[in-house]
Design a protein around this motif. Sequence first.
Motif, PDB file in Angstrom:
ATOM      1  N   GLY A  13      40.950  40.367  43.223  1.00 16.47           N
ATOM      2  CA  GLY A  13      42.264  41.167  42.705  1.00 16.47           C
ATOM      3  C   GLY A  13      42.079  42.542  42.870  1.00 16.47           C
ATOM      4  O   GLY A  13      41.455  43.269  43.740  1.00 16.47           O
ATOM      5  N   GLU A  17      45.147  45.548  38.115  1.00 19.85           N
ATOM      6  CA  GLU A  17      45.489  44.260  37.117  1.00 19.85           C
ATOM      7  C   GLU A  17      45.219  44.632  35.678  1.00 19.85           C
ATOM      8  O   GLU A  17      44.230  45.298  35.252  1.00 19.85           O
ATOM      9  CB  GLU A  17      44.805  42.905  37.738  1.00 19.85           C
ATOM     10  N   SER A  20      40.541  41.835  32.795  1.00 22.37           N
ATOM     11  CA  SER A  20      40.437  40.583  33.434  1.00 22.37           C
ATOM     12  C   SER A  20      38.870  40.234  32.944  1.00 22.37           C
ATOM     13  O   SER A  20      38.019  41.265  32.539  1.00 22.37           O
ATOM     14  CB  SER A  20      40.600  40.320  34.954  1.00 22.37           C
ATOM     15  N   SER A  41      49.821  39.880  39.759  1.00 16.74           N
ATOM     16  CA  SER A  41      48.338  39.694  40.189  1.00 16.74           C
ATOM     17  C   SER A  41      48.678  39.646  41.732  1.00 16.74           C
ATOM     18  O   SER A  41      49.355  38.974  42.230  1.00 16.74           O
ATOM     19  CB  SER A  41      47.672  38.425  39.735  1.00 16.74           C
ATOM     20  N   VAL A 266      43.456  34.765  38.840  1.00 21.27           N
ATOM     21  CA  VAL A 266      43.791  35.890  39.548  1.00 21.27           C
ATOM     22  C   VAL A 266      44.312  35.344  41.079  1.00 21.27           C
ATOM     23  O   VAL A 266      43.665  34.362  41.681  1.00 21.27           O
ATOM     24  CB  VAL A 266      42.484  36.673  39.663  1.00 21.27           C
TER      25      VAL A 266
END
Length: 502
Positions: A13, A17, A20, A41, A266
Amino acid sequence: MKKLDRWAMPLKGTAEEAYSTDATANDPYRYLIGFDNRFNSEALKGVLPFAQNTPQRVKYDLYSEQLNGSAVVSSRKDVRHVWMYRIRPSVAHGDFRASLDVNKHIESCFLSTNPNVESCPSQQAWDPFPLFNALGAHDHSASVDFVQGIRTIGGKGDASLEDGLAIHIYSANADMDRHAFCNSDGEMLILPQEGRLDVRTELGCMMLSPGEVLLIPSGIRFSVQLPDGPSRGYIHEAFAGRHQLPELGVIGANGLALDAHFCHPVASYLIDENPWAITYKFGGVLHSCEQNHSPFDVIGWSGNHVPVKYDLRNFINLVNSSKDQADPTLYCVFTVNSRKGTTALSEFLIFTEKWITAEGTFRPPYYHRNMSTEVMGLLFGQYGGSSHVLAPGGLSYEASYMPHGETYETWKDATTRELAPTKICKDTMAFMFHIGGPIKLTQWALHGAGAKTLHPSLPAQWESIRPHFFDHAEQIAAETAAAKLEVEKRQVTQDELMKSLQ
């Protein structure tokens, strides 16, 4: 174009983002955290357009595509959709054909007109379903993937009416090799009991271990590989419904399943310029088409109609009382709304390690008749709580409004033992599909290959129950006589009072 390795695309990713997770030894993937959130994403930076969904030209000449999981006209809180930016649009596929050859054991109609289902008032219990022998063949080397290995146990309503649900088990020993599945009828809750599932979805990859639960929203295509070899588990399919977290009410802001423990994929993508087969469940019937490329070519996505998994070991158990027992709502992870207002279509309950502290209380499940149907399974460990044996990989069924409860031996022990705080369900995880109203069971489960694992629940087991009421006959007679004498005394007093007033 050069074919890339099936699972080789990096799943990192971008740094921008939302928060995570990190990969672990048991799970190589990262996840976005939350529940009912709207996420962004992207596997390649800059593919998500800014301030609009369908720019004239997307970066890398990707195609914009929206998947709606709700009606276009919905309240804001009910809108479910995801925008995908992909190498090819999903419409690039071949003709559809009926696909009974893929799996003829999936039922989606539980109306009386379907001869493959029937009403069953008696309790049923299945020993663990075979792990390899999903098709009923004697050859355990037969190749059976996740979709081919689904078998329906029961359900209610009809997928084509967008109302009801189905309960399935699955058993698989082969990867879905260039084969994807899409359920257009509703949302699937998947519970592995044996072996992990490596699930690639259009929006990214997810590793699912026993003890975790995965929700695949309607319309999302996915494929399953078996990193640990043969796998077995359970499926709860809600037709045109979605699994939601229950309201907390007087519990307050904390407890049960916390939003922060839910994991979404993701963005990642698979380039594979080879033929793929896509099987769709549509109106209760399987249809297939072919295409000459991977369906998992989404480079970036934005929305909330997204797969999500949850580790059931994170469930916060609040069942701890001074007396009596809590209702099953305190075990509720997900609920699915019905058209009957306050009565849920189904509730997914989880039973894990907990302290029992109730004083002066009958602690096992009490004898009851419940308007809900109880379908129960065991992921691991040992579970008591019924008059029949429940083993990991098995299933039990208690029909709506039918009486059920513990054995006489359990009752006798529970009513005579000295009570102290006790921890139960240690190293155990059991679950229940708590279904509003009656369901029908399939011929496969009651009379077909599934019936081979049924173990009898004989009415004779209840013949040992003693009516201990009669053991107290002398005491009852004495108390009755004393009560009668007291009534007579009160009557004499009343008569004397009336005479004095005259």
